[in-house]
Design a protein around this motif. Structure first.
Motif, PDB file in Angstrom:
ATOM      1  N   GLY A 184       0.810  -1.210   0.000  1.00  0.00           N
ATOM      2  CA  GLY A 184       0.000   0.000   0.000  1.00  0.00           C
ATOM      3  C   GLY A 184       0.841   1.257   0.000  1.00  0.00           C
ATOM      4  N   HIS A 185       1.907   1.268   0.811  1.00  0.00           N
ATOM      5  CA  HIS A 185       2.797   2.436   0.818  1.00  0.00           C
ATOM      6  C   HIS A 185       3.473   2.615  -0.542  1.00  0.00           C
ATOM      7  CE1 HIS A 185       2.285   3.245   5.021  1.00  0.00           C
ATOM      8  NE2 HIS A 185       2.797   2.101   5.415  1.00  0.00           N
ATOM      9  N   ALA A 186       3.978   1.520  -1.110  1.00  0.00           N
ATOM     10  CA  ALA A 186       4.700   1.615  -2.378  1.00  0.00           C
ATOM     11  C   ALA A 186       3.774   2.058  -3.509  1.00  0.00           C
ATOM     12  CB  ALA A 186       5.338   0.261  -2.704  1.00  0.00           C
ATOM     13  N   SER A 187       2.572   1.500  -3.588  1.00  0.00           N
ATOM     14  CA  SER A 187       1.655   1.862  -4.671  1.00  0.00           C
ATOM     15  C   SER A 187       1.156   3.289  -4.524  1.00  0.00           C
ATOM     16  CB  SER A 187       0.480   0.881  -4.709  1.00  0.00           C
ATOM     17  OG  SER A 187      -0.211   0.868  -3.466  1.00  0.00           O
ATOM     18  N   ALA A 188       0.939   3.753  -3.294  1.00  0.00           N
ATOM     19  CA  ALA A 188       0.525   5.144  -3.088  1.00  0.00           C
ATOM     20  C   ALA A 188       1.639   6.099  -3.490  1.00  0.00           C
ATOM     21  CB  ALA A 188       0.134   5.364  -1.630  1.00  0.00           C
ATOM     22  N   CYS A 189       2.873   5.738  -3.191  1.00  0.00           N
ATOM     23  CA  CYS A 189       4.019   6.543  -3.611  1.00  0.00           C
ATOM     24  C   CYS A 189       4.071   6.637  -5.134  1.00  0.00           C
ATOM     25  CB  CYS A 189       5.297   5.930  -3.049  1.00  0.00           C
ATOM     26  SG  CYS A 189       6.819   6.772  -3.512  1.00  0.00           S
ATOM     27  N   LYS A 190       3.880   5.509  -5.815  1.00  0.00           N
ATOM     28  CA  LYS A 190       3.885   5.476  -7.279  1.00  0.00           C
ATOM     29  C   LYS A 190       2.732   6.290  -7.839  1.00  0.00           C
ATOM     30  CE  LYS A 190       4.975   3.707 -11.376  1.00  0.00           C
ATOM     31  NZ  LYS A 190       6.259   3.990 -12.059  1.00  0.00           N
ATOM     32  N   TYR A 191       1.553   6.157  -7.256  1.00  0.00           N
ATOM     33  CA  TYR A 191       0.376   6.883  -7.747  1.00  0.00           C
ATOM     34  C   TYR A 191       0.553   8.394  -7.611  1.00  0.00           C
ATOM     35  CZ  TYR A 191      -4.531   8.253  -8.253  1.00  0.00           C
ATOM     36  OH  TYR A 191      -5.707   8.835  -8.678  1.00  0.00           O
ATOM     37  N   MET A 210       8.503  -4.548   9.129  1.00  0.00           N
ATOM     38  CA  MET A 210       8.735  -4.334   7.707  1.00  0.00           C
ATOM     39  C   MET A 210       8.743  -2.838   7.412  1.00  0.00           C
ATOM     40  SD  MET A 210       6.658  -7.370   5.777  1.00  0.00           S
ATOM     41  CE  MET A 210       7.582  -6.991   4.293  1.00  0.00           C
ATOM     42  N   TYR A 211       9.355  -2.471   6.300  1.00  0.00           N
ATOM     43  CA  TYR A 211       9.442  -1.068   5.922  1.00  0.00           C
ATOM     44  C   TYR A 211       9.430  -0.957   4.403  1.00  0.00           C
ATOM     45  CZ  TYR A 211      14.304  -1.823   4.535  1.00  0.00           C
ATOM     46  OH  TYR A 211      15.432  -2.278   3.908  1.00  0.00           O
ATOM     47  N   THR A 212       9.085   0.241   3.921  1.00  0.00           N
ATOM     48  CA  THR A 212       9.145   0.578   2.503  1.00  0.00           C
ATOM     49  C   THR A 212       9.886   1.890   2.365  1.00  0.00           C
ATOM     50  OG1 THR A 212       7.024  -0.515   2.095  1.00  0.00           O
ATOM     51  CG2 THR A 212       7.811   0.999   0.411  1.00  0.00           C
ATOM     52  N   ASP A 213      10.873   1.931   1.502  1.00  0.00           N
ATOM     53  CA  ASP A 213      11.652   3.146   1.272  1.00  0.00           C
ATOM     54  C   ASP A 213      10.860   4.067   0.338  1.00  0.00           C
ATOM     55  OD1 ASP A 213      13.466   5.118   0.826  1.00  0.00           O
ATOM     56  OD2 ASP A 213      14.956   3.873  -0.169  1.00  0.00           O
ATOM     57  N   VAL A 214      10.303   5.125   0.910  1.00  0.00           N
ATOM     58  CA  VAL A 214       9.530   6.095   0.127  1.00  0.00           C
ATOM     59  C   VAL A 214      10.118   7.495   0.310  1.00  0.00           C
ATOM     60  CG1 VAL A 214       7.364   4.780   0.087  1.00  0.00           C
ATOM     61  CG2 VAL A 214       7.868   6.264   2.032  1.00  0.00           C
ATOM     62  N   THR A 215      11.440   7.569   0.436  1.00  0.00           N
ATOM     63  CA  THR A 215      12.092   8.870   0.641  1.00  0.00           C
ATOM     64  C   THR A 215      11.787   9.842  -0.486  1.00  0.00           C
ATOM     65  OG1 THR A 215      13.879   7.636   1.707  1.00  0.00           O
ATOM     66  CG2 THR A 215      14.296   9.944   1.223  1.00  0.00           C
ATOM     67  N   ASP A 216      11.541   9.325  -1.686  1.00  0.00           N
ATOM     68  CA  ASP A 216      11.303  10.193  -2.845  1.00  0.00           C
ATOM     69  C   ASP A 216      10.019  11.008  -2.707  1.00  0.00           C
ATOM     70  OD1 ASP A 216      12.422  10.967  -5.398  1.00  0.00           O
ATOM     71  OD2 ASP A 216      10.681  10.021  -6.323  1.00  0.00           O
ATOM     72  N   VAL A 217       9.141  10.660  -1.758  1.00  0.00           N
ATOM     73  CA  VAL A 217       7.889  11.422  -1.624  1.00  0.00           C
ATOM     74  C   VAL A 217       8.132  12.831  -1.098  1.00  0.00           C
ATOM     75  CG1 VAL A 217       6.470   9.370  -1.250  1.00  0.00           C
ATOM     76  CG2 VAL A 217       7.459  10.547   0.712  1.00  0.00           C
ATOM     77  N   TYR A 218       9.335  13.105  -0.558  1.00  0.00           N
ATOM     78  CA  TYR A 218       9.599  14.441  -0.056  1.00  0.00           C
ATOM     79  C   TYR A 218       9.619  15.483  -1.173  1.00  0.00           C
ATOM     80  CZ  TYR A 218      10.679  12.656   4.587  1.00  0.00           C
ATOM     81  OH  TYR A 218      10.593  12.079   5.822  1.00  0.00           O
ATOM     82  N   GLY A 231      -1.481   4.855   2.887  1.00  0.00           N
ATOM     83  CA  GLY A 231      -1.623   3.735   1.957  1.00  0.00           C
ATOM     84  C   GLY A 231      -1.538   2.388   2.635  1.00  0.00           C
ATOM     85  N   GLY A 232      -0.753   2.275   3.699  1.00  0.00           N
ATOM     86  CA  GLY A 232      -0.612   0.997   4.388  1.00  0.00           C
ATOM     87  C   GLY A 232      -1.896   0.560   5.066  1.00  0.00           C
ATOM     88  N   VAL A 233      -2.480   1.433   5.881  1.00  0.00           N
ATOM     89  CA  VAL A 233      -3.716   1.060   6.576  1.00  0.00           C
ATOM     90  C   VAL A 233      -4.868   0.931   5.587  1.00  0.00           C
ATOM     91  CG1 VAL A 233      -3.000   2.044   8.778  1.00  0.00           C
ATOM     92  CG2 VAL A 233      -4.183   3.487   7.141  1.00  0.00           C
ATOM     93  N   TYR A 234      -4.828   1.683   4.495  1.00  0.00           N
ATOM     94  CA  TYR A 234      -5.851   1.534   3.454  1.00  0.00           C
ATOM     95  C   TYR A 234      -5.780   0.134   2.850  1.00  0.00           C
ATOM     96  CZ  TYR A 234      -8.008   2.088  -1.158  1.00  0.00           C
ATOM     97  OH  TYR A 234      -8.760   1.916  -2.295  1.00  0.00           O
ATOM     98  N   PHE A 235      -4.584  -0.366   2.616  1.00  0.00           N
ATOM     99  CA  PHE A 235      -4.465  -1.720   2.089  1.00  0.00           C
ATOM    100  C   PHE A 235      -4.811  -2.768   3.137  1.00  0.00           C
ATOM    101  CE2 PHE A 235      -2.159  -2.351  -2.130  1.00  0.00           C
ATOM    102  CZ  PHE A 235      -2.754  -1.225  -2.685  1.00  0.00           C
TER     103      PHE A 235
END
Length: 589
Positions: A184-191, A210-218, A231-235
């Motif tokens: 969920g975190h990764a797909s929200a970052c992509k979207y 577990m973790y997802t690297d979403v540093t690019d969202v800054y 995105g995580g809790v949504y998934f």
């Protein structure tokens, strides 16, 4: 540039008065840069000299920058931060300061690399479209109304707790929901237009996480970052809907148990106290990436003097809205953390004694389950052992780390001030002495009494019967106490033919005098499967073939119907009054 450095651009939606730019080193450390430093760093390619970089930066910055300025910034600002390195050291490990975060994830291990994460994110990005989000949330509301309002959410959980195999299945589904949470975190970052990094696992304190690297969202807007945070809790909600659909398709209630536990996972993730999703949601609302880093300046800004003035200047670098959010979080969380720490110290003997006793029983019971060939029950017991060990190890780890930090902080703050150091040492010694006396003298709460396990299947071999008071006997009474602790006495004239599970006769039971002659009070209990026992009570004295019996003390006398070998004596719904057996007929002894 240092090996693995990534320049993410301006921090969008920042809560700072001056714009901030984000760079991520190869070791994962994120660095905030001013606009001038970012322009210098982005112009360095290992080929251009200082003068060429100065011309390039001047054109983009809008002010004249000389080659000497560039050399000064590189040597005194960028190299100490690990953004740049001297020529020939591009592949060396960066020797730069890192934020030693107490509540950070340790021991990272990659599960899905960037390419696989990108494919996964692209496959699930459509779930973040507004129409789909609305449909999912409305379906979740309908599911919860049905589950909690009509079906009953606790029934599937109770069913699962009775069967070790189902517990293992629910455990596997819970782990799957954690992995899907990261999708969920990764797909929200992509979207949102950013590029997700890898998905991995590590240790949070001592818990596997577990973790997802979403540093690019800054580099995208605040709305995109909050979408990524949620995105995580949504998934998790999407996963619970899939589990509900699986129940309707198969009728297996353990899917609903996974739905029930999924609600607690969401509530846990939304907590803003530690570095979970709620923490990052609050940080992105404020536009401050590290809330814990603002605890010290916020608290110091409340003090008078030079330190308070310097801290107030740092706090003034935040916008008013961000300052309110951060100050409210700090002034709320610090008392809670201090209170929780004090509570843990005061109750430390109770916590350690209770957890040690529980862990010992758990390990013994789990070993017994494996030894008896109950493999599924043994594996469930292993899960129970881990659930006990992790909090114990976490308490020890956090205590050691926190004590070390407090010691180093006190040492730094009292350096060159011997009188202050003596006062600090005296206060610490007095506190430890008082706390130790409270532990030894029994002022602190006693260990929790032994109780039956809430979920017996998670603790194989642990008794499910609560400890009760000792049986009390008087000269005029004979019998045993039943499993519920009631003082029901059994007549010594009860024969084995009248006892059995739920009042049914045991095999070969008979109402003859020879069978009655072997009766004893200890024969009134028959074991149930699982090691529990149940008292079987008869409806008053049971006589043999003799048609009459005399019971002194006001008991019934005269003709009494006696059971035949094919009959059973039904249990009485109420206890018959017992009287001291002064004498009995030969047929009843």
């Amino acid at each position: 540039m240092s090996a693995g450095l990534q320049l993410h651009g301006e921090y969008q939606g920042s809560g700072f008065t001056d714009p901030k730019y984000i760079a991520r080193r190869g070791d994962g450390q994120v660095v905030q840069l001013s606009r001038l430093l970012y322009l210098v760093a982005s112009s360095i390619d290992g080929v251009r000299d200082a003068e060429t970089i100065a011309h390039r930066v001047s054109a983009r910055f809008g002010r004249e920058v000389s080659g000497d300025n560039v050399r000064y910034l590189v040597e005194n600002k960028l190299q100490p931060l690990g953004v740049t390195v001297p020529a020939g050291q591009e592949d060396d490990e960066v020797d730069a300061p890192r934020s030693d975060l107490l509540l950070a994830l340790k021991g990272h291990r990659v599960i899905f690399n960037e390419k696989r994460t990108a494919r996964i994110a692209a496959a699930f990005a459509w779930l973040h479209r507004p129409a789909v989000v609305v449909a999912v949330l409305l379906s979740a509301v309908a599911m919860d109304v049905w589950l909690f309002g009509f079906f009953g959410a606790i029934e599937p959980v109770l069913q699962v707790l009775d069967q070790p195999v189902l517990i293992l299945l629910v455990f596997v589904l819970t782990v799957a929901s954690l992995v899907f949470h990261e999708f969920g975190h990764a797909s929200a970052c992509k979207y949102g237009g950013a590029r997700p990094g890898c998905i991995g696992c590590g240790l949070f304190l001592i818990w596997p996480s577990m973790y997802t690297d979403v540093t690019d969202v800054y580099r995208i807007g605040r709305g995109g970052r909050i979408r990524t945070d949620l995105g995580g809790v949504y998934f998790n909600v999407v996963f619970m809907l899939a589990m509900a659909a699986a129940y309707f398709a198969t009728g297996m209630q353990f899917f609903l148990a996974a739905v029930y536990l999924g609600h607690f996972e969401i509530l846990e993730q939304l907590m803003p106290a530690v570095r979970l999703d709620g923490y990052y949601i609050l940080g992105d609302l404020a536009g401050v990436p590290d809330l814990y880093g603002k605890i010290k300046p916020i608290l110091l800004s409340l003090l008078p003097g030079a330190k308070g003035k310097a801290a107030r200047e740092e706090v003034a670098g935040l916008k008013k809205s961000a300052r309110r959010i951060v100050a409210t979080w700090v002034l709320t969380m610090v008392p809670l953390i201090v209170g929780e720490l004090g509570y843990a110290l005061w109750n430390l003997p109770r916590i350690l004694a209770t957890m040690t006793r529980s862990l010992t029983e758990q390990i013994i019971g789990t070993g017994t389950a494996f030894g008896d060939g109950r493999i599924a029950e043994g594996f469930v017991g292993v899960i129970g052992c881990v659930m006990l060990l992790c909090p114990m190890a976490g308490v020890v780890y956090l205590s050691v780390k926190l004590s070390g930090r407090l010691f180093r902080a006190a040492k730094r703050s009292t350096a060159g001030r011997p009188r202050l150091r003596i006062v600090v040492c005296a206060l610490a010694l007095a506190g430890l002495t008082g706390l130790s006396y409270a532990w030894v003298s029994g002022m602190t709460p006693k260990p929790l009494p032994k109780q039956p396990p809430i979920a017996p299947i998670l603790q194989p071999g642990v008794s499910t019967e609560p400890p009760g008071p000792q049986d009390a006997s008087t000269p005029g009474e004979s019998g045993t106490r039943d499993s519920s602790g009631n003082g029901a006495s059994l007549s010594p004239s009860a024969s084995p033919g009248a006892s059995g599970l739920h009042g049914s006769p045991s095999p070969g039971a008979s109402g003859s005098a020879s069978a009655a002659a072997s009766a004893s009070p200890s024969a009134s209990k028959s074991a149930r499967p699982g090691g529990s026992s149940s008292s079987s009570r008869t409806d008053g004295p049971v006589t043999g073939p003799t048609p009459t019996s005399s019971v002194p003390g006001g008991g019934p006398s005269g003709p009494q119907p006696s059971p035949t070998p094919s009959e059973s004596v039904p249990p009485s719904p109420t206890e018959a009054p017992s009287s001291p057996p002064a004498s009995a007929s030969p047929a009843a002894t």
